[in-house]
Structure formats: structure tokens, C-alpha cells
Motif scaffolding. Structure first.
Motif, mmCIF file in Angstrom:
data_model
loop_
_atom_site.group_PDB
_atom_site.id
_atom_site.type_symbol
_atom_site.label_atom_id
_atom_site.label_comp_id
_atom_site.label_asym_id
_atom_site.label_seq_id
_atom_site.Cartn_x
_atom_site.Cartn_y
_atom_site.Cartn_z
ATOM 1 N N VAL A 170 0.838 -1.200 0.000
ATOM 2 C CA VAL A 170 0.000 0.000 0.000
ATOM 3 C C VAL A 170 0.873 1.250 0.000
ATOM 4 C CG1 VAL A 170 -1.817 1.261 1.190
ATOM 5 C CG2 VAL A 170 -1.801 -1.233 1.263
ATOM 6 N N VAL A 171 1.935 1.244 0.797
ATOM 7 C CA VAL A 171 2.842 2.390 0.858
ATOM 8 C C VAL A 171 3.456 2.650 -0.512
ATOM 9 C CG1 VAL A 171 4.995 3.281 1.847
ATOM 10 C CG2 VAL A 171 3.350 2.070 3.305
ATOM 11 N N GLN A 172 3.871 1.596 -1.192
ATOM 12 C CA GLN A 172 4.451 1.751 -2.528
ATOM 13 C C GLN A 172 3.417 2.295 -3.513
ATOM 14 O OE1 GLN A 172 7.685 1.543 -2.847
ATOM 15 N NE2 GLN A 172 7.671 0.975 -0.663
ATOM 16 N N ASP A 173 2.182 1.833 -3.375
ATOM 17 C CA ASP A 173 1.107 2.356 -4.225
ATOM 18 C C ASP A 173 0.942 3.851 -4.007
ATOM 19 O OD1 ASP A 173 0.388 -0.094 -5.395
ATOM 20 O OD2 ASP A 173 -0.892 -0.623 -3.708
ATOM 21 N N LEU A 174 0.966 4.267 -2.752
ATOM 22 C CA LEU A 174 0.791 5.683 -2.426
ATOM 23 C C LEU A 174 1.941 6.518 -2.966
ATOM 24 C CD1 LEU A 174 -0.495 5.329 1.254
ATOM 25 C CD2 LEU A 174 -1.844 5.929 -0.765
ATOM 26 N N ILE A 176 -3.115 10.981 0.045
ATOM 27 C CA ILE A 176 -1.881 10.194 -0.023
ATOM 28 C C ILE A 176 -1.039 10.433 1.228
ATOM 29 C CG2 ILE A 176 0.317 9.914 -1.246
ATOM 30 C CD1 ILE A 176 -1.272 10.667 -3.832
ATOM 31 N N LEU A 177 -0.930 11.697 1.602
ATOM 32 C CA LEU A 177 -0.164 12.058 2.788
ATOM 33 C C LEU A 177 -0.724 11.374 4.035
ATOM 34 C CD1 LEU A 177 1.851 13.702 4.442
ATOM 35 C CD2 LEU A 177 0.226 15.611 4.369
ATOM 36 N N GLU A 178 -2.043 11.423 4.169
ATOM 37 C CA GLU A 178 -2.662 10.806 5.346
ATOM 38 C C GLU A 178 -2.381 9.303 5.383
ATOM 39 O OE1 GLU A 178 -6.879 10.847 7.815
ATOM 40 O OE2 GLU A 178 -6.706 11.914 5.911
ATOM 41 N N GLY A 179 -2.363 8.688 4.196
ATOM 42 C CA GLY A 179 -2.048 7.265 4.127
ATOM 43 C C GLY A 179 -0.618 6.973 4.552
ATOM 44 N N LEU A 180 0.320 7.777 4.056
ATOM 45 C CA LEU A 180 1.737 7.585 4.407
ATOM 46 C C LEU A 180 1.956 7.777 5.905
ATOM 47 C CD1 LEU A 180 3.489 9.404 1.416
ATOM 48 C CD2 LEU A 180 3.380 6.941 1.825
ATOM 49 N N ILE A 181 1.263 8.769 6.454
ATOM 50 C CA ILE A 181 1.377 9.005 7.895
ATOM 51 C C ILE A 181 0.777 7.842 8.678
ATOM 52 C CG2 ILE A 181 0.534 10.455 9.785
ATOM 53 C CD1 ILE A 181 0.819 12.851 7.927
ATOM 54 N N LYS A 182 -0.361 7.358 8.204
ATOM 55 C CA LYS A 182 -1.018 6.224 8.872
ATOM 56 C C LYS A 182 -0.082 5.022 8.947
ATOM 57 C CE LYS A 182 -4.638 2.786 8.228
ATOM 58 N NZ LYS A 182 -5.743 2.289 7.362
ATOM 59 N N PHE A 183 0.666 4.789 7.852
ATOM 60 C CA PHE A 183 1.576 3.644 7.809
ATOM 61 C C PHE A 183 2.965 3.979 8.362
ATOM 62 C CE2 PHE A 183 -1.626 2.393 4.648
ATOM 63 C CZ PHE A 183 -1.882 1.095 5.064
ATOM 64 N N ASP A 206 5.294 6.004 7.465
ATOM 65 C CA ASP A 206 6.385 6.080 6.503
ATOM 66 C C ASP A 206 7.089 7.434 6.652
ATOM 67 O OD1 ASP A 206 7.487 4.737 3.869
ATOM 68 O OD2 ASP A 206 7.302 6.889 3.472
ATOM 69 N N PRO A 207 8.431 7.456 6.743
ATOM 70 C CA PRO A 207 9.181 8.710 6.935
ATOM 71 C C PRO A 207 8.881 9.760 5.868
ATOM 72 C CG PRO A 207 10.615 6.812 7.232
ATOM 73 C CD PRO A 207 9.323 6.287 6.705
ATOM 74 N N GLU A 208 8.586 9.305 4.679
ATOM 75 C CA GLU A 208 8.313 10.248 3.593
ATOM 76 C C GLU A 208 7.055 11.062 3.874
ATOM 77 O OE1 GLU A 208 8.355 10.036 -1.258
ATOM 78 O OE2 GLU A 208 9.242 8.420 -0.065
ATOM 79 N N GLY A 209 6.138 10.470 4.638
ATOM 80 C CA GLY A 209 4.923 11.189 5.004
ATOM 81 C C GLY A 209 5.241 12.420 5.838
ATOM 82 N N THR A 210 6.177 12.265 6.768
ATOM 83 C CA THR A 210 6.584 13.394 7.616
ATOM 84 C C THR A 210 7.234 14.495 6.781
ATOM 85 O OG1 THR A 210 6.942 11.878 9.475
ATOM 86 C CG2 THR A 210 7.953 14.057 9.616
ATOM 87 N N ALA A 211 8.051 14.105 5.804
ATOM 88 C CA ALA A 211 8.729 15.088 4.948
ATOM 89 C C ALA A 211 7.711 15.890 4.141
ATOM 90 C CB ALA A 211 9.703 14.369 4.018
ATOM 91 N N MET A 269 -3.742 15.074 14.641
ATOM 92 C CA MET A 269 -4.497 13.829 14.675
ATOM 93 C C MET A 269 -3.589 12.618 14.870
ATOM 94 S SD MET A 269 -6.881 12.185 11.639
ATOM 95 C CE MET A 269 -7.564 13.805 11.287
ATOM 96 N N HIS A 270 -2.446 12.628 14.178
ATOM 97 C CA HIS A 270 -1.532 11.483 14.232
ATOM 98 C C HIS A 270 -0.352 11.719 15.182
ATOM 99 C CE1 HIS A 270 -3.558 9.348 10.954
ATOM 100 N NE2 HIS A 270 -3.701 10.528 10.382
ATOM 101 N N ARG A 271 -0.374 12.861 15.892
ATOM 102 C CA ARG A 271 0.640 13.170 16.907
ATOM 103 C C ARG A 271 2.070 13.027 16.354
ATOM 104 N NH1 ARG A 271 -1.818 13.683 21.775
ATOM 105 N NH2 ARG A 271 -3.901 12.794 21.970
ATOM 106 N N ILE A 272 2.333 13.764 15.269
ATOM 107 C CA ILE A 272 3.644 13.711 14.626
ATOM 108 C C ILE A 272 4.603 14.658 15.354
ATOM 109 C CG2 ILE A 272 4.893 13.828 12.438
ATOM 110 C CD1 ILE A 272 2.604 11.811 12.487
ATOM 111 N N GLN A 273 5.377 14.122 16.275
ATOM 112 C CA GLN A 273 6.263 14.952 17.090
ATOM 113 C C GLN A 273 7.401 15.575 16.283
ATOM 114 O OE1 GLN A 273 7.558 12.680 20.475
ATOM 115 N NE2 GLN A 273 5.479 12.371 21.250
ATOM 116 N N ASP A 274 7.765 14.948 15.162
ATOM 117 C CA ASP A 274 8.893 15.449 14.363
ATOM 118 C C ASP A 274 8.630 16.826 13.753
ATOM 119 O OD1 ASP A 274 10.234 13.168 14.959
ATOM 120 O OD2 ASP A 274 9.921 12.180 13.025
#
Length: 286
Positions: free
Chosen positions: A200-204, A219-226, A228-233, A256-261
Motif C-alpha cells: 500500500v505504501v508503494q502504491d501511495l 496520499i499524505l494521510e495514508g503515508l502518515i497512517k503507515f 512512513d518517513p516520507e509522510g513526515t517530509a 491527529m496522528h501526533r507527529i512529534q517530528d
């Protein structure tokens, strides 16, 4: 078809007694006859008797669908699946399988989804059970319905139904998303994000070049859900976008996803001296 081979349990409670009592009070003779015939088919009858009863039941299915008798239709296909698999009489198995196939024609599926779309309340829930029982055969038309609906409630019902049907749904979603111009890509991505596995990550990531901002957000929400570091970037880049709506959406995702980075990025956005209404809204969101 996989939908014909899917496991099905015999359920005597598939059609509630309250519903049966209600139909006895209605002038609904066709339903009562079909129910009686289905009961006869469950007994030790001859091939000819089974064929005659089946013929009448199959002939009634369009009318039953128009009446919204979803649970009884579910009982019919459950019974036929059991007969197609469990009876010791080859002729009866062949007849049951033939009857079962009539529920998977394009015309009947189209009628089923039309009736399901018109249903509401408990009838909609009953319709969802029947549609799910039809399995992968309904997926293409059901996805079309999901993409085109303008009702939030209906969108949620169909979304849950697509997930319930399972892996074949995600295969069809992936096939459609290979075309970057496919309409309603955001909704398709939303469904895809409910699949499991690293694929799924590769699909996104393959969809990142999609130009639609709403699709990018999904797409971003999906990457964050999984996770994936690229989602944070990507999230960090969106936090720097000057368009307030995009920025607020990114802020909401971070929370929502508590992204501390991205904590430092959020702090840098806060207006020390808010001058405009949008500044107050952004500060409040953070």
C-alpha cells in the motif's frame, strides 16, 4: 467465480420472524409463496419438484428486490449455496448452482444496487448485507456508486461495504489508480489506505505526482497512517505552504496522528501578533 465459492453458513435466523409476520398482514402473496417454495426445496424432494420450486423462486427475485426484501433474498442465495455444495444429489446441486448464477448477472446486480441506493434506515442495512453476500461481482458498480454519491451518509455506508467485501476491492482500486486521470482519485485512495501490507505504501508513493491537492492530502494521510518517513517530509512541506486551507489541513493531520517530528515547524507558524482573522484561526488550530 470466487463469490460462488465463498463459505456460507446455514442460518435459520437469516429472516426475522417479525418480518415474516408483517408480510402475512400485507397483501404480498408472491413473497409468501416464494418463502413456502424455498422451505419445500430444503426438504427431501425429487429433482422435478426441486426444479419447479426453484423456477418460481428465481422468477420472483426481481419483484422481491423491488419490495426491498433484502434479507429474504439473502436467505435464498444462502440456501442455494448450501444446496450447491452440500446435497448428495448431483442433479440438485447442478440446479442450485444454475439458480445461484442468476443472482450474479450484470442486470440483476444493477437492479440490486439501484434498490440498495434507494433504501434508508434498517432497509439500507439489510441491503448492505445482501450486497456484501454477492461479493466481488458487485465491486466495479459499487465503486462507481461510491465515487458518484453526494451524500456523506451514503458514502460512509458504501465505504464500509467495500472494505467488508475485502481484497478484491483493493485490486480494483489499484487497477483504476494506475490511470492518473481517473476521476474521484481522492475517494479511491481513501479506500486503498484501508488495505494492509507494505504494498500500500508503494502504491501511495507512485501516486505522489498526482496534481490534485485533495489527492495529495489523501496520499499524505495514508503515508502518515503507515508511519512512513516520507509522510513526515511531505507534511513538513505542506506546513510551509502559504495557502491557509492547505496549511490548516496539514496542522490537523499533524495533531491527529501526533507527529512529534514537526513540533518545531508548528511552533514557527504561530503568529506572535496575529493581525488577521486567518492568523487567529491558524493559531487556534495549532
Amino acid at each position: 467465480a470466487d463469490s460462488l465459492n465463498a463459505p456460507s453458513d446455514r442460518s435459520r435466523n437469516a429472516f426475522p420472524i417479525e418480518e415474516h409476520i408483517r408480510t402475512l398482514e400485507d397483501d404480498n402473496v408472491e413473497f409468501q409463496i416464494a418463502r413456502g417454495l424455498l422451505a419445500i426445496m430444503d426438504e427431501n424432494v425429487t429433482k422435478e419438484e426441486y426444479r419447479d420450486c426453484l423456477k418460481r423462486v428465481i422468477e420472483a427475485k426481481k419483484s422481491l428486490l423491488q419490495q426491498g426484501q433484502f434479507l429474504f433474498l439473502l436467505e435464498i442465495i444462502t440456501t442455494l449455496k448450501r444446496h450447491a455444495r452440500g446435497t448428495t444429489l448431483p442433479d440438485t446441486r447442478a440446479l442450485a448452482l444454475k439458480g445461484l448464477k442468476s443472482f450474479y448477472t450484470k442486470s440483476f446486480i444493477s437492479m440490486t444496487l439501484t434498490s440498495f441506493k434507494k433504501a434508508s434506515g434498517q432497509a439500507a442495512q439489510d441491503g448492505a448485507k445482501f450486497v456484501a453476500a454477492l461479493g466481488q461481482a458487485v465491486i466495479p458498480d459499487l465503486i462507481n456508486m461510491y465515487c458518484s454519491t453526494e451524500s456523506d451518509e451514503e458514502e460512509k455506508i458504501i465505504f464500509d461495504l467495500l472494505i467488508r467485501i475485502g481484497p478484491k476491492t483493493f485490486l480494483e482500486i489499484r487497477r483504476r489508480l494506475k490511470d492518473t486521470s481517473t476521476p474521484f482519485a481522492k475517494r479511491l485512495v481513501k479506500v486503498l489506505c484501508c488495505a494492509e501490507g507494505e504494498d500500500v505504501v508503494q502504491d501511495l508513493k507512485r501516486l505522489k505526482k498526482h496534481k490534485d491537492p485533495e489527492v495529495q492530502e489523501a496520499i499524505l494521510e495514508g503515508l502518515i497512517k503507515f508511519k512512513d518517513p516520507e509522510g513526515t517530509a511531505i507534511l513538513r512541506k505542506l506546513l510551509q505552504v502559504k495557502k491557509n486551507a492547505v496549511r490548516r489541513s496539514a496542522i490537523a493531520l499533524a495533531g491527529m496522528h501526533r507527529i512529534q517530528d514537526v513540533t518545531d515547524d508548528l511552533v514557527s507558524i504561530i503568529r506572535k501578533i496575529p493581525l488577521l482573522k486567518s492568523h487567529f484561526v491558524t493559531n487556534e488550530t495549532i
